[in-house]
Design a protein around this motif. Structure first.
Motif, mmCIF file in Angstrom:
data_model
loop_
_atom_site.group_PDB
_atom_site.id
_atom_site.type_symbol
_atom_site.label_atom_id
_atom_site.label_comp_id
_atom_site.label_asym_id
_atom_site.label_seq_id
_atom_site.Cartn_x
_atom_site.Cartn_y
_atom_site.Cartn_z
ATOM 1 N N THR A 258 -44.107 -48.560 34.857
ATOM 2 C CA THR A 258 -43.632 -48.872 36.207
ATOM 3 C C THR A 258 -44.510 -49.862 36.957
ATOM 4 N N GLY A 259 -45.787 -49.981 36.578
ATOM 5 C CA GLY A 259 -46.720 -50.834 37.296
ATOM 6 C C GLY A 259 -47.276 -50.211 38.552
ATOM 7 N N ALA A 260 -46.969 -48.934 38.798
ATOM 8 C CA ALA A 260 -47.394 -48.264 40.028
ATOM 9 C C ALA A 260 -48.903 -48.046 40.050
ATOM 10 N N VAL A 261 -49.463 -48.036 41.262
ATOM 11 C CA VAL A 261 -50.868 -47.705 41.495
ATOM 12 C C VAL A 261 -50.905 -46.392 42.284
ATOM 13 N N LEU A 262 -51.666 -45.428 41.799
ATOM 14 C CA LEU A 262 -51.759 -44.141 42.479
ATOM 15 C C LEU A 262 -52.282 -44.347 43.896
ATOM 16 N N ALA A 263 -51.508 -43.899 44.893
ATOM 17 C CA ALA A 263 -51.859 -44.104 46.293
ATOM 18 C C ALA A 263 -53.158 -43.385 46.634
ATOM 19 N N SER A 264 -53.905 -43.955 47.576
ATOM 20 C CA SER A 264 -55.222 -43.406 47.920
ATOM 21 C C SER A 264 -55.135 -41.956 48.374
ATOM 22 N N GLN A 265 -54.089 -41.594 49.151
ATOM 23 C CA GLN A 265 -53.993 -40.225 49.643
ATOM 24 C C GLN A 265 -53.646 -39.228 48.537
ATOM 25 N N ARG A 266 -53.153 -39.736 47.392
ATOM 26 C CA ARG A 266 -52.804 -38.849 46.286
ATOM 27 C C ARG A 266 -53.959 -38.628 45.319
ATOM 28 N N LEU A 290 -56.764 -56.746 33.677
ATOM 29 C CA LEU A 290 -55.614 -57.638 33.752
ATOM 30 C C LEU A 290 -55.046 -57.637 35.171
ATOM 31 N N VAL A 291 -55.931 -57.620 36.151
ATOM 32 C CA VAL A 291 -55.525 -57.658 37.548
ATOM 33 C C VAL A 291 -55.027 -59.060 37.887
ATOM 34 N N HIS A 292 -54.001 -59.145 38.751
ATOM 35 C CA HIS A 292 -53.474 -60.442 39.152
ATOM 36 C C HIS A 292 -54.269 -61.007 40.324
ATOM 37 N N GLU A 293 -54.190 -62.288 40.488
ATOM 38 C CA GLU A 293 -55.008 -62.997 41.457
ATOM 39 C C GLU A 293 -54.791 -62.507 42.887
ATOM 40 N N ASP A 294 -53.595 -62.007 43.190
ATOM 41 C CA ASP A 294 -53.272 -61.603 44.555
ATOM 42 C C ASP A 294 -53.405 -60.103 44.785
ATOM 43 N N ALA A 295 -54.089 -59.393 43.901
ATOM 44 C CA ALA A 295 -54.104 -57.931 43.959
ATOM 45 C C ALA A 295 -54.959 -57.368 45.086
ATOM 46 N N GLY A 296 -56.025 -58.052 45.453
ATOM 47 C CA GLY A 296 -56.948 -57.480 46.423
ATOM 48 C C GLY A 296 -57.878 -56.484 45.741
ATOM 49 N N PRO A 297 -58.732 -55.804 46.523
ATOM 50 C CA PRO A 297 -59.680 -54.843 45.938
ATOM 51 C C PRO A 297 -58.964 -53.714 45.197
ATOM 52 N N SER A 398 -31.973 -53.946 39.087
ATOM 53 C CA SER A 398 -32.888 -53.469 40.118
ATOM 54 C C SER A 398 -34.324 -53.633 39.641
ATOM 55 N N LEU A 399 -35.124 -54.319 40.459
ATOM 56 C CA LEU A 399 -36.547 -54.487 40.187
ATOM 57 C C LEU A 399 -37.301 -53.764 41.302
ATOM 58 N N PRO A 400 -37.487 -52.442 41.159
ATOM 59 C CA PRO A 400 -37.996 -51.637 42.277
ATOM 60 C C PRO A 400 -39.434 -51.915 42.668
ATOM 61 N N HIS A 401 -40.233 -52.462 41.732
ATOM 62 C CA HIS A 401 -41.645 -52.643 42.043
ATOM 63 C C HIS A 401 -42.172 -53.881 41.326
ATOM 64 N N ILE A 402 -42.866 -54.742 42.066
ATOM 65 C CA ILE A 402 -43.515 -55.911 41.475
ATOM 66 C C ILE A 402 -45.012 -55.624 41.436
ATOM 67 N N PRO A 403 -45.572 -55.419 40.267
ATOM 68 C CA PRO A 403 -46.981 -55.014 40.164
ATOM 69 C C PRO A 403 -47.935 -56.162 40.447
ATOM 70 N N SER A 404 -49.137 -55.826 40.827
ATOM 71 C CA SER A 404 -50.189 -56.836 41.027
ATOM 72 C C SER A 404 -51.233 -56.763 39.924
ATOM 73 N N GLY A 405 -50.843 -56.199 38.798
ATOM 74 C CA GLY A 405 -51.701 -56.133 37.628
ATOM 75 C C GLY A 405 -50.859 -55.773 36.419
#
Length: 477
Positions: A258-266, A290-297, A398-405
């Motif tokens: 899915t490309g999801a990142v576990l949210a900080s509160q989780r 393999l982080v993308h250039e626009d991912a941030g910290p 449907s493209l529900p999520h565009i990952p940054s990595g």
């Protein structure tokens, strides 16, 4: 790439001309082949090596290359049908059949026919791999004193220290084991933490290779759904209570598929839930590099914020380098480390020292950060190219999520779409894709496909691949 093509072309030409020579007959000298075909000595050497590997020629140092003599006639095949009974009887009492289905793994390893756009790949295209840096690192590593001796079973201390620093938190070199690739590390972790027949909680959808590992070990994968913020904590707690599982396997960063990142509160909630269940969390941190250039910290690995030893961490250099650069690490706090170490030793003894030395040379060179910056920029460009092409040509998907990595996109198909039919039609149209079904341990909620943008030659091939996929969809949808 041109050199590789020349090697193949020369090998094919020599293969066609072998009938001119009698068995044992001498082929023209390397110098003669260089002059005749106007190629480099390296190309000639590699072409002859290819034919030697095929058993067509024999090379003798100082003497040249000779046509190989015919092989003896193959022995009459034996009758192996008895194995069906034995293998079936051996697993009859297992709670979970231990026959191995590797199809979900092989679909991302299979090389498509020439001319097919490779949207099914799971590794960087050769043009993105740090081939020169790896070659230089391997050359330097081979000259290190003791490079061909036996390494410590846990791994070279310097490499363990490097992995510990890259993981961060309170992880020390003493809590790191060097392993042979992420797949091997995950296998060690599951074997260490769960007995055959036990349930193991997994994200849904999840990496098919992990499902194959669990089933081959006789474990029962139990799915826990994920959304755009990672695994759902309430459902995770329910799954622990319902199954009594003592292991949960997850990919908190750029989850596959899915490309999801576990949210900080989780993050803290996940660790709390596992700790209360007396369970381990196996963290597969497979594409942090393999982080993308626009991912941030990026968030830290879960193990970096886990003083209680809940997390067993897996990370690897493979995805950011080459499928053949199989160097990874297991990290854990507490007594579980000794069990992981014991299983690692029994299974593989140790990772070859030259490869560990080469890893040290690579990550310590100026080329390493340059490479990571380059692929960060290139993967973002490729992701954006594929996303734009899909939105233009596939408004119904449907493209529900565009990952940054990571290196792929996860698309939901229209209801009722036959994944198998679409995959077959795509291959006929000249593009290889991965259906979504192998990523689910139970019945999937909808049809999906995974499209990789890392294994192709460039953005032009991405646009062409999407165009071909449109042709396949028009045939099936």
């Amino acid at each position: 790439m041109q050199e590789r093509s020349s090697v193949g072309d020369l090998a094919e030409q020599l293969r066609r001309e072998l009938d001119r020579y009698s068995p044992g007959g001498k082929l023209p000298s390397s110098r003669a082949l260089v002059e005749r075909f106007r190629v480099s000595p390296v190309t000639v050497s590699r072409a002859l090596a290819q034919l030697a590997a095929e058993g067509l020629v024999v090379t003798r140092p100082g003497a040249g290359a000779f046509r190989a003599r015919p092989r003896p006639a193959a022995a009459v095949a034996g009758d192996t049908s008895w194995q069906e009974v034995t293998l079936s009887a051996d697993s009859a009492a297992d709670l979970v059949p231990r026959s191995v289905d590797a199809s979900g793994v092989l679909v991302s390893l299979a090389a498509p026919p020439p001319g097919v756009v490779e949207f099914n790949g799971g590794y960087l295209h050769p043009s993105l791999q740090p081939e020169r840096a790896m070659a230089a690192a391997l050359s330097r590593a081979g000259r290190r004193p003791g490079a061909w001796g036996r390494p410590p079973t846990e791994g070279l201390p310097e490499l363990r220290e490097w992995f510990a620093r890259s993981i961060g938190g309170a992880v020390t070199a003493a809590e790191v084991l060097i392993t042979s690739g992420g797949q091997s590390a995950l296998t060690t972790a599951l074997r260490a933490l769960a007995p055959p027949g036990a349930p193991v909680l997994v994200e849904s959808p999840t990496y098919p290779g992990m499902l194959a590992i669990a089933r081959a070990a006789g474990l029962r994968p139990v799915p826990v759904p994920v959304d755009a913020d990672g695994v759902k904590p309430a459902l995770l707690a329910d799954a622990f209570r319902a199954t009594g599982a003592r292991v949960f396997v997850c990919q908190p960063l750029f989850q596959n598929p899915t490309g999801a990142v576990l949210a900080s509160q989780r993050r803290a909630e996940l660790l709390r839930i596992a700790r209360e269940a007396g369970a381990f969390v196996v963290e597969d941190d497979f594409v942090r590099r393999l982080v993308h250039e626009d991912a941030g910290p990026l968030p830290r690995p879960l193990v970096a914020d886990d003083p209680d030893g809940v997390v067993v961490h897996v990370c690897s250099l493979t995805k950011a380098t080459s499928p053949s650069f199989r160097v990874s690490a297991l990290a854990a706090h507490g007594p579980v480390l000794e069990r992981l170490r014991a299983i690692q030793i029994v299974d593989t003894l140790f990772v070859p020292r030259p490869l560990q030395e080469a890893a040290l040379e690579l990550v310590g060179s100026p080329a390493w950060p340059r490479h990571l910056r380059a692929i960060s920029a290139e993967l973002k460009t490729r992701r954006d190219t594929m996303t734009s092409a899909l939105r233009l040509d596939f408004p119904e998907l449907s493209l529900p999520h565009i990952p940054s990595g990571g290196y792929h996109l996860w698309l939901r198909l229209p209801d009722g779409t036959d994944e198998a039919a679409l995959t077959a039609a795509a291959l006929r149209a000249g593009v290889a894709i991965i259906p979504g079904r192998p990523y689910f341990s139970a019945e999937p909620p909808a049809g999906h496909v995974r499209l990789s943008f890392a294994a192709v030659a460039g953005t032009g091939e991405i646009v062409e691949g999407v165009r071909r996929l449109r042709t396949a969809c028009d045939e099936v949808l």
